[in-house]
Design a protein around this motif. Structure first.
Motif, short mmCIF file in Angstrom:
data_model
loop_
_atom_site.label_atom_id
_atom_site.label_comp_id
_atom_site.label_asym_id
_atom_site.label_seq_id
_atom_site.Cartn_x
_atom_site.Cartn_y
_atom_site.Cartn_z
N ALA A 220 -20.35 1.02 10.74
CA ALA A 220 -19.36 2.04 11.09
C ALA A 220 -18.18 1.39 11.83
O ALA A 220 -17.01 1.72 11.58
N PHE A 221 -18.48 0.44 12.72
CA PHE A 221 -17.43 -0.30 13.42
C PHE A 221 -16.61 -1.12 12.43
O PHE A 221 -15.39 -1.24 12.57
N ALA A 222 -17.27 -1.69 11.44
CA ALA A 222 -16.55 -2.47 10.43
C ALA A 222 -15.56 -1.60 9.67
O ALA A 222 -14.42 -2.00 9.41
N ALA A 223 -15.98 -0.38 9.31
CA ALA A 223 -15.09 0.56 8.63
C ALA A 223 -13.93 0.97 9.54
O ALA A 223 -12.78 1.10 9.09
N LEU A 224 -14.23 1.15 10.82
CA LEU A 224 -13.18 1.51 11.78
C LEU A 224 -12.14 0.40 11.90
O LEU A 224 -10.93 0.67 11.91
N LEU A 225 -12.60 -0.85 11.98
CA LEU A 225 -11.66 -1.97 12.06
C LEU A 225 -10.83 -2.09 10.79
O LEU A 225 -9.64 -2.42 10.85
N LEU A 226 -11.44 -1.79 9.66
CA LEU A 226 -10.70 -1.81 8.40
C LEU A 226 -9.61 -0.74 8.39
O LEU A 226 -8.50 -0.96 7.90
N LEU A 227 -9.91 0.43 8.96
CA LEU A 227 -8.91 1.49 9.07
C LEU A 227 -7.75 1.05 9.96
O LEU A 227 -6.58 1.34 9.65
N VAL A 228 -8.05 0.34 11.03
CA VAL A 228 -7.00 -0.17 11.91
C VAL A 228 -6.10 -1.15 11.16
O VAL A 228 -4.87 -1.10 11.26
N VAL A 229 -6.72 -2.04 10.38
CA VAL A 229 -5.96 -3.01 9.59
C VAL A 229 -5.07 -2.30 8.58
O VAL A 229 -3.89 -2.65 8.41
N ILE A 230 -5.60 -1.30 7.90
CA ILE A 230 -4.82 -0.53 6.92
C ILE A 230 -3.62 0.12 7.59
O ILE A 230 -2.49 0.07 7.08
N SER A 231 -3.84 0.74 8.74
CA SER A 231 -2.74 1.39 9.46
C SER A 231 -1.66 0.39 9.85
O SER A 231 -0.46 0.66 9.69
N LEU A 232 -2.07 -0.77 10.35
CA LEU A 232 -1.10 -1.79 10.76
C LEU A 232 -0.31 -2.32 9.56
O LEU A 232 0.91 -2.50 9.64
N VAL A 233 -1.01 -2.55 8.46
CA VAL A 233 -0.33 -3.07 7.26
C VAL A 233 0.68 -2.06 6.74
O VAL A 233 1.83 -2.40 6.43
N LEU A 234 0.28 -0.79 6.64
CA LEU A 234 1.19 0.25 6.16
C LEU A 234 2.38 0.43 7.10
O LEU A 234 3.51 0.62 6.66
N PHE A 235 2.11 0.36 8.40
CA PHE A 235 3.19 0.47 9.40
C PHE A 235 4.23 -0.62 9.19
O PHE A 235 5.44 -0.37 9.17
N HIS A 236 3.77 -1.86 9.00
CA HIS A 236 4.69 -2.97 8.82
C HIS A 236 5.37 -2.93 7.44
O HIS A 236 6.51 -3.39 7.30
N LEU A 237 4.69 -2.38 6.44
CA LEU A 237 5.33 -2.24 5.13
C LEU A 237 6.50 -1.27 5.17
O LEU A 237 7.53 -1.49 4.52
N VAL A 238 6.35 -0.19 5.93
CA VAL A 238 7.47 0.75 6.09
C VAL A 238 8.64 0.06 6.78
O VAL A 238 9.80 0.22 6.39
N GLY A 239 8.34 -0.73 7.81
CA GLY A 239 9.38 -1.49 8.48
C GLY A 239 10.04 -2.50 7.56
O GLY A 239 11.27 -2.68 7.60
N LEU A 240 9.25 -3.14 6.71
CA LEU A 240 9.80 -4.10 5.74
C LEU A 240 10.69 -3.39 4.73
O LEU A 240 11.74 -3.91 4.33
N LEU A 241 10.29 -2.20 4.32
CA LEU A 241 11.10 -1.42 3.38
C LEU A 241 12.46 -1.08 3.98
O LEU A 241 13.49 -1.17 3.31
N GLN A 242 12.47 -0.71 5.26
CA GLN A 242 13.74 -0.44 5.93
C GLN A 242 14.59 -1.71 5.99
O GLN A 242 15.81 -1.65 5.78
#
Length: 255
Positions: A220-242
């Motif tokens: 469950a912790f592994a899935a939670l950490l993966l969710l954190v990674v996904i959020s960070l990657v998507l956050f930075h992708l939006v910034g890269l798009l800008q």
């Protein structure tokens, strides 16, 4: 040069120290994995499941996240333009939007699932409800923050209302919009997970719910950490798009 290098390495060193302390506490106090798993136990649990399982659940969550996020943009931006264009519409709809945003989604989610049925639709709608409000508010703020003298000048030159918004107001709103888009993409991940807690057969939220019910806390912790990674990657992708599409809208230090 050394200062810049230390500034870049400092967050990673802090993360390594935190993981070492975490590992040391779990081993030193012999904490059971169902109470607090150590980082090594989390990695072992993640590797035991294999990449196929993780890809399947990750794609299920990512699909709903992007669909809800896209819907929030498609509805949020035109709605923001409409609210900025009409004081009557703003006074009428804005309180309703605040009420919707103030309603706990966790409490409403089961009702949405019952009304809309099974499948992706209720999960996408729940994600949309969580993600769209910052887009509307920030875009309206940006549209109304346009200098009044520019608006008066455009009107004196005979510019139409649509041209005023397209060439003057929207460019001024771009920094506000992308600030909201960065926030909303992380909220969309949260929305997808909340929806999976309520009704889903796949997804990282469903997997966390299932794992904790079976006392498999490390995975469950592994899935939670993966969710954190996904959020960070998507956050930075939006910034890269800008940065790629609207580099002029970034602060001077980020060009």
């Amino acid at each position: 040069m050394a200062t810049k290098l230390s500034e870049r390495l400092a967050p990673w060193l802090a993360l390594v120290v935190l993981l070492l302390i975490w590992e040391g506490v779990c081993r030193g106090f012999s904490l059971p994995s169902f109470v607090l798993p150590s980082p090594s136990a989390i990695v072992t649990a993640a590797m035991r499941l294999g990449p196929g399982v993780w890809l399947d659940h990750t794609w299920a969550t990512l699909r709903v996240t992007l669909m809800g996020y896209g819907l929030s943009i498609l509805i949020g931006v035109p709605l923001a333009i409409a609210l900025a264009s009409s004081k009557l519409l703003s006074r009428t709809l804005y309180p309703l939007l605040v009420i919707v945003q103030s309603t706990p989604i966790v409490a409403v989610a089961p009702i949405i699932v019952v009304v809309m049925g099974a499948g992706d639709l209720p999960r996408v709608f729940i994600t949309f409800l969580i993600a769209f409000f910052p887009i509307v508010v920030s875009t309206v703020t940006g549209l109304l923050a346009t200098p009044g003298e520019l608006i008066e000048l455009s009107r004196s030159l005979g510019a139409s209302r649509s041209r005023e918004y397209r060439n003057i107001r929207l460019p001024f709103a771009i920094p506000h919009l992308f600030s909201a888009l960065r926030i909303s993409i992380t909220l969309a991940v949260i929305g997808a997970v909340v929806a999976e807690f309520v009704a889903a057969e796949k997804g990282l939220g469903y997997f966390i719910n299932f794992s904790t019910s079976m006392f498999q806390v490390p995975q469950a912790f592994a899935a939670l950490l993966l969710l954190v990674v996904i959020s960070l990657v998507l956050f930075h992708l939006v910034g890269l798009l800008q940065k790629l599409l609207f580099p002029w809208s970034l602060p001077k230090g980020e060009h």
